[in-house]
Design a protein around this motif. Structure first.
Motif, PDB file in Angstrom:
ATOM      1  N   PHE A  27     -97.180 -33.051  67.388  1.00 53.88           N
ATOM      2  CA  PHE A  27     -97.330 -31.605  67.240  1.00 53.88           C
ATOM      3  C   PHE A  27     -98.542 -31.080  68.003  1.00 53.88           C
ATOM      4  O   PHE A  27     -98.483 -30.002  68.621  1.00 53.88           O
ATOM      5  N   ILE A  28     -99.645 -31.806  67.968  1.00 52.00           N
ATOM      6  CA  ILE A  28    -100.905 -31.306  68.538  1.00 52.00           C
ATOM      7  C   ILE A  28    -100.776 -30.963  70.023  1.00 52.00           C
ATOM      8  O   ILE A  28    -101.066 -29.825  70.422  1.00 52.00           O
ATOM      9  N   PRO A  29    -100.348 -31.873  70.896  1.00 52.12           N
ATOM     10  CA  PRO A  29    -100.251 -31.489  72.312  1.00 52.12           C
ATOM     11  C   PRO A  29     -99.147 -30.471  72.593  1.00 52.12           C
ATOM     12  O   PRO A  29     -99.290 -29.636  73.489  1.00 52.12           O
ATOM     13  N   VAL A  30     -98.051 -30.551  71.830  1.00 55.38           N
ATOM     14  CA  VAL A  30     -96.960 -29.603  72.071  1.00 55.38           C
ATOM     15  C   VAL A  30     -97.394 -28.183  71.707  1.00 55.38           C
ATOM     16  O   VAL A  30     -97.205 -27.243  72.485  1.00 55.38           O
ATOM     17  N   PHE A  31     -98.000 -28.030  70.519  1.00 53.26           N
ATOM     18  CA  PHE A  31     -98.391 -26.687  70.101  1.00 53.26           C
ATOM     19  C   PHE A  31     -99.556 -26.158  70.923  1.00 53.26           C
ATOM     20  O   PHE A  31     -99.486 -25.052  71.472  1.00 53.26           O
ATOM     21  N   TYR A  32    -100.614 -26.936  71.028  1.00 48.42           N
ATOM     22  CA  TYR A  32    -101.794 -26.438  71.735  1.00 48.42           C
ATOM     23  C   TYR A  32    -101.555 -26.355  73.241  1.00 48.42           C
ATOM     24  O   TYR A  32    -102.049 -25.439  73.909  1.00 48.42           O
ATOM     25  N   GLY A  33    -100.785 -27.301  73.765  1.00 44.18           N
ATOM     26  CA  GLY A  33    -100.448 -27.215  75.181  1.00 44.18           C
ATOM     27  C   GLY A  33     -99.594 -25.997  75.484  1.00 44.18           C
ATOM     28  O   GLY A  33     -99.816 -25.289  76.474  1.00 44.18           O
ATOM     29  N   GLY A  34     -98.624 -25.710  74.619  1.00 43.99           N
ATOM     30  CA  GLY A  34     -97.785 -24.529  74.807  1.00 43.99           C
ATOM     31  C   GLY A  34     -98.527 -23.241  74.531  1.00 43.99           C
ATOM     32  O   GLY A  34     -98.192 -22.178  75.086  1.00 43.99           O
ATOM     33  N   ARG A  83     -97.236 -12.027  68.088  1.00 42.95           N
ATOM     34  CA  ARG A  83     -96.063 -12.436  67.314  1.00 42.95           C
ATOM     35  C   ARG A  83     -95.313 -13.570  68.019  1.00 42.95           C
ATOM     36  O   ARG A  83     -94.799 -14.486  67.369  1.00 42.95           O
ATOM     37  N   LEU A  84     -95.272 -13.525  69.349  1.00 42.81           N
ATOM     38  CA  LEU A  84     -94.638 -14.596  70.114  1.00 42.81           C
ATOM     39  C   LEU A  84     -95.355 -15.920  69.867  1.00 42.81           C
ATOM     40  O   LEU A  84     -94.711 -16.961  69.652  1.00 42.81           O
ATOM     41  N   TRP A  85     -96.682 -15.894  69.888  1.00 37.72           N
ATOM     42  CA  TRP A  85     -97.464 -17.109  69.650  1.00 37.72           C
ATOM     43  C   TRP A  85     -97.217 -17.653  68.244  1.00 37.72           C
ATOM     44  O   TRP A  85     -97.047 -18.852  68.044  1.00 37.72           O
ATOM     45  N   SER A  86     -97.180 -16.756  67.264  1.00 38.81           N
ATOM     46  CA  SER A  86     -96.945 -17.171  65.885  1.00 38.81           C
ATOM     47  C   SER A  86     -95.549 -17.761  65.720  1.00 38.81           C
ATOM     48  O   SER A  86     -95.365 -18.755  65.005  1.00 38.81           O
ATOM     49  N   ARG A  87     -94.578 -17.177  66.379  1.00 39.28           N
ATOM     50  CA  ARG A  87     -93.213 -17.714  66.302  1.00 39.28           C
ATOM     51  C   ARG A  87     -93.125 -19.074  66.986  1.00 39.28           C
ATOM     52  O   ARG A  87     -92.389 -19.963  66.525  1.00 39.28           O
ATOM     53  N   TYR A  88     -93.869 -19.247  68.065  1.00 34.92           N
ATOM     54  CA  TYR A  88     -93.909 -20.548  68.728  1.00 34.92           C
ATOM     55  C   TYR A  88     -94.528 -21.586  67.789  1.00 34.92           C
ATOM     56  O   TYR A  88     -94.038 -22.719  67.692  1.00 34.92           O
ATOM     57  N   HIS A  89     -95.577 -21.204  67.086  1.00 31.16           N
ATOM     58  CA  HIS A  89     -96.208 -22.096  66.107  1.00 31.16           C
ATOM     59  C   HIS A  89     -95.205 -22.503  65.028  1.00 31.16           C
ATOM     60  O   HIS A  89     -95.095 -23.684  64.679  1.00 31.16           O
ATOM     61  N   TYR A  90     -94.460 -21.529  64.505  1.00 30.92           N
ATOM     62  CA  TYR A  90     -93.496 -21.839  63.453  1.00 30.92           C
ATOM     63  C   TYR A  90     -92.361 -22.714  63.975  1.00 30.92           C
ATOM     64  O   TYR A  90     -91.886 -23.617  63.279  1.00 30.92           O
ATOM     65  N   LEU A  91     -91.939 -22.461  65.215  1.00 31.38           N
ATOM     66  CA  LEU A  91     -90.885 -23.280  65.823  1.00 31.38           C
ATOM     67  C   LEU A  91     -91.349 -24.739  65.940  1.00 31.38           C
ATOM     68  O   LEU A  91     -90.596 -25.663  65.603  1.00 31.38           O
ATOM     69  N   CYS A  92     -92.581 -24.929  66.390  1.00 32.14           N
ATOM     70  CA  CYS A  92     -93.114 -26.285  66.502  1.00 32.14           C
ATOM     71  C   CYS A  92     -93.228 -26.938  65.129  1.00 32.14           C
ATOM     72  O   CYS A  92     -92.885 -28.118  64.955  1.00 32.14           O
ATOM     73  N   ALA A  93     -93.713 -26.169  64.153  1.00 33.01           N
ATOM     74  CA  ALA A  93     -93.848 -26.699  62.798  1.00 33.01           C
ATOM     75  C   ALA A  93     -92.488 -27.053  62.211  1.00 33.01           C
ATOM     76  O   ALA A  93     -92.342 -28.075  61.529  1.00 33.01           O
TER      77      ALA A  93
END
Length: 229
Positions: free
Chosen positions: A10-17, A41-51
């Protein structure tokens, strides 16, 4: 072991993205406030998608989240909810410690989005400045959000509310909505390992403005800890 492996992925995928999203958000924020809200909101949705896909974390909301000029007080157990707020609200204004605003690049974007940094040692002058800015946001129909405990707590802990909370409630003269949550069960503080599971946001009954300091403190403290019982 599986949770640790998922968390490491999760760490490289979320922070890298997140890096290109934040850079683009900075460019957008130079020209458009509404564009800043969209990027947040896009960033938050990306976070939730990764989670959701990597960690196996889902969110359940019990009750109604209303994008109206209300004062929301959230329980604070994890970094998860601080990012997720941008997804579950449209244009939230978050009152948080001013130290967040000095984070390079991100801090400027957060301020542009509406984050209000409060100086906890600034006394009455700092409080008046925060209230002035918050009232402008309310006039635009935006909800105000605070984490009244001040910092993250382990699930089951019930720290006292910060002294400035009652002052914000009194001066804003808004209905208050407490929100209990249990994010500490799957994304606890003090460790990078996040477990799969469901995070519940339990929206509590609205509290009218105008209550006394002790009354509002006791009622909110009990309400945001509803999932700790």
């Amino acid at each position: 072991m599986l949770a640790a492996i998922r968390s490491i992925i999760f760490i490289p995928v979320f922070y890298g993205g997140s890096t290109p999203i934040i850079i683009l958000a900075f460019l957008v924020a130079l020209f458009s406030e509404s564009g800043t809200h969209f990027m947040g909101r896009l960033w938050s949705r990306y976070h939730y998608l990764c989670a959701r896909l990597i960690l196996g974390i889902r969110v359940k909301i019990e009750g109604e989240i209303r994008n109206e000029p209300l004062l929301y007080v959230f329980k604070h157990e994890s970094m998860f909810e601080t990012i997720d707020l941008l997804r579950i609200f449209k244009k939230p204004v978050v009152i948080a410690k001013k130290e967040l605003l000095v984070i390079p690049l991100w801090g400027w974007i957060a301020k542009r989005h509406g984050l209000l940094g409060i100086d906890r040692d600034g006394g009455g002058a700092a409080m008046r400045q925060i209230i002035k800015q918050a009232r402008k946001a309310v006039a635009q129909g935006r909800p105000i959000i605070i984490f009244a405990e001040g910092s993250r707590a382990h699930h089951g802990q019930r720290p006292e509310l910060q002294t400035g909370f009652a002052g914000i409630y009194k001066l804003m003269e808004l209905p208050l909505v407490p929100v209990a949550l249990d994010s500490g069960l799957v994304a606890p503080r003090d460790t990078f390992v996040q477990k799969s599971g469901v995070i519940t946001y339990a929206v509590q009954d609205e509290i009218e403005p105008g209550l006394g300091r002790d009354d509002i403190r006791d009622r909110v403290h009990a309400a945001i800890n509803a999932l700790n019982d």
